[in-house]
Design a protein around this motif. Structure first.
Motif, PDB file in Angstrom:
ATOM      1  N   TYR B  35      61.569  70.030  23.475  1.00  0.00           N
ATOM      2  CA  TYR B  35      61.819  68.793  24.205  1.00  0.00           C
ATOM      3  C   TYR B  35      60.466  68.279  24.695  1.00  0.00           C
ATOM      4  CZ  TYR B  35      66.740  70.252  24.658  1.00  0.00           C
ATOM      5  OH  TYR B  35      68.033  70.635  24.419  1.00  0.00           O
ATOM      6  N   GLN B  37      58.647  65.438  27.747  1.00  0.00           N
ATOM      7  CA  GLN B  37      58.831  64.519  28.854  1.00  0.00           C
ATOM      8  C   GLN B  37      57.534  63.759  29.060  1.00  0.00           C
ATOM      9  OE1 GLN B  37      59.399  66.085  32.820  1.00  0.00           O
ATOM     10  NE2 GLN B  37      60.672  64.345  33.392  1.00  0.00           N
ATOM     11  N   VAL B  43      63.433  63.638  30.038  1.00  0.00           N
ATOM     12  CA  VAL B  43      63.243  64.743  29.118  1.00  0.00           C
ATOM     13  C   VAL B  43      64.004  64.389  27.837  1.00  0.00           C
ATOM     14  CG1 VAL B  43      63.629  67.191  28.699  1.00  0.00           C
ATOM     15  CG2 VAL B  43      63.052  66.399  31.002  1.00  0.00           C
ATOM     16  N   PHE B  45      65.061  65.223  23.761  1.00  0.00           N
ATOM     17  CA  PHE B  45      65.236  66.224  22.707  1.00  0.00           C
ATOM     18  C   PHE B  45      64.391  65.859  21.493  1.00  0.00           C
ATOM     19  CE2 PHE B  45      67.259  69.172  19.946  1.00  0.00           C
ATOM     20  CZ  PHE B  45      67.595  68.513  18.773  1.00  0.00           C
ATOM     21  N   GLU B  56      68.796  70.262  13.852  1.00  0.00           N
ATOM     22  CA  GLU B  56      68.924  68.898  14.368  1.00  0.00           C
ATOM     23  C   GLU B  56      67.538  68.355  14.671  1.00  0.00           C
ATOM     24  OE1 GLU B  56      73.182  68.863  14.570  1.00  0.00           O
ATOM     25  OE2 GLU B  56      71.684  67.265  14.699  1.00  0.00           O
ATOM     26  N   LYS B  57      67.363  67.065  14.555  1.00  0.00           N
ATOM     27  CA  LYS B  57      66.136  66.443  15.031  1.00  0.00           C
ATOM     28  C   LYS B  57      66.442  65.029  15.497  1.00  0.00           C
ATOM     29  CE  LYS B  57      64.564  64.972  10.455  1.00  0.00           C
ATOM     30  NZ  LYS B  57      63.441  65.016   9.479  1.00  0.00           N
ATOM     31  N   SER B  58      65.653  64.575  16.445  1.00  0.00           N
ATOM     32  CA  SER B  58      65.841  63.232  16.963  1.00  0.00           C
ATOM     33  C   SER B  58      64.941  62.263  16.197  1.00  0.00           C
ATOM     34  CB  SER B  58      65.499  63.192  18.454  1.00  0.00           C
ATOM     35  OG  SER B  58      64.106  63.320  18.636  1.00  0.00           O
TER      36      SER B  58
END
Lengths: 115, 117
Positions: B35, B37, B43, B45, B56-58
């Motif tokens: 993560y 910030q 914060v 992901f 998973e990925k953002s």
């Protein structure tokens, strides 16, 4: 997408005062809800959680109730101590496009408790 | 008590340089996360990792980012060519199970503050 909104800080209180930190969310489905705390120089620690509507999470005198009707998960404590000074993050297990969940956080609220 | 550790605590780099942030997750955990910030913001992901691959990925996690578990203990985040906007606190986390499942507590490290000049 899923999101969390929490009140901005800093929140400054005197010792033994009542604490409320507001948190509201938008989410698809039925997320789990969390409060994390970060003490100075340390990582995020799970403070409490609730996994379904009307559940109350509690730990170390802190409480939060999962309110589906108001999409809220406000953090409360009846009597804060200087040692509670930290940054508090509201979070939910957000639904990703793949159908899986990952944590999404609010921006954090800094609490300062004065003796 | 087992804990997630991260090194370094603070990394300063020049724009365009590669950086590698290191994390040692809790030893019996199977899921690993990064993560970040940005100062004063939420914060966010970045990525989750399980069974030696990204699960998973953002949208933040673009081709400039990569993750690796080079051995049995370390979990790294690499940024190939840093940009000013990569300046942030980067948190590593690990969990026994997948977030949202029965074992969904994620344990976080103290973070690495990355400053890109």
């Amino acid at each position: 997408g899923d999101s969390v909104t929490q009140m901005e800080g800093p929140v400054t209180l005197s010792e033994e005062a009542f604490l409320t930190i507001n948190c509201t969310y938008t989410a698809t489905g039925y997320p789990s809800l969390f409060w994390y705390v970060q003490y100075p120089g340390e990582g995020l620690q799970l403070l409490l959680k609730a996994t379904k509507a009307d559940d109350k999470g509690s730990n170390k005198g802190f409480e939060a109730t999962y309110r589906k009707e108001t999409t809220s998960f406000h953090l409360e404590k009846g009597s804060v101590q200087v040692s509670d000074s930290a940054v508090y993050f509201c979070a939910l297990s957000a639904l990703m496009d793949t159908g899986r969940r990952a944590l999404t956080f609010g921006s954090g609220t800094r609490l300062q408790v004065q003796p | 008590e087992p804990e997630v550790t991260q090194t370094p605590s603070h990394q300063v780099t020049q724009m365009g340089q590669e950086v590698i942030l290191r994390c040692v997750p809790i030893s019996n955990h199977l899921y690993f996360y990064w993560y970040r910030q940005i100062l004063g913001q939420k914060v966010e992901f970045l990525v989750s990792f399980y069974n030696n691959e990204i699960s998973e990925k953002s949208e933040i996690f673009d081709d400039q980012f990569s993750v690796e578990r080079p051995d049995g203990s370390n979990f790294t985040l690499k940024i190939r060519s840093t940009k000013l906007e990569d300046s942030a606190m980067y948190f590593c986390a690990s969990s026994e199970g997948l977030a949202g499942g029965s074992y969904n507590e994620q344990f976080f490290g103290p973070g690495t503050r990355l400053t890109v000049l």
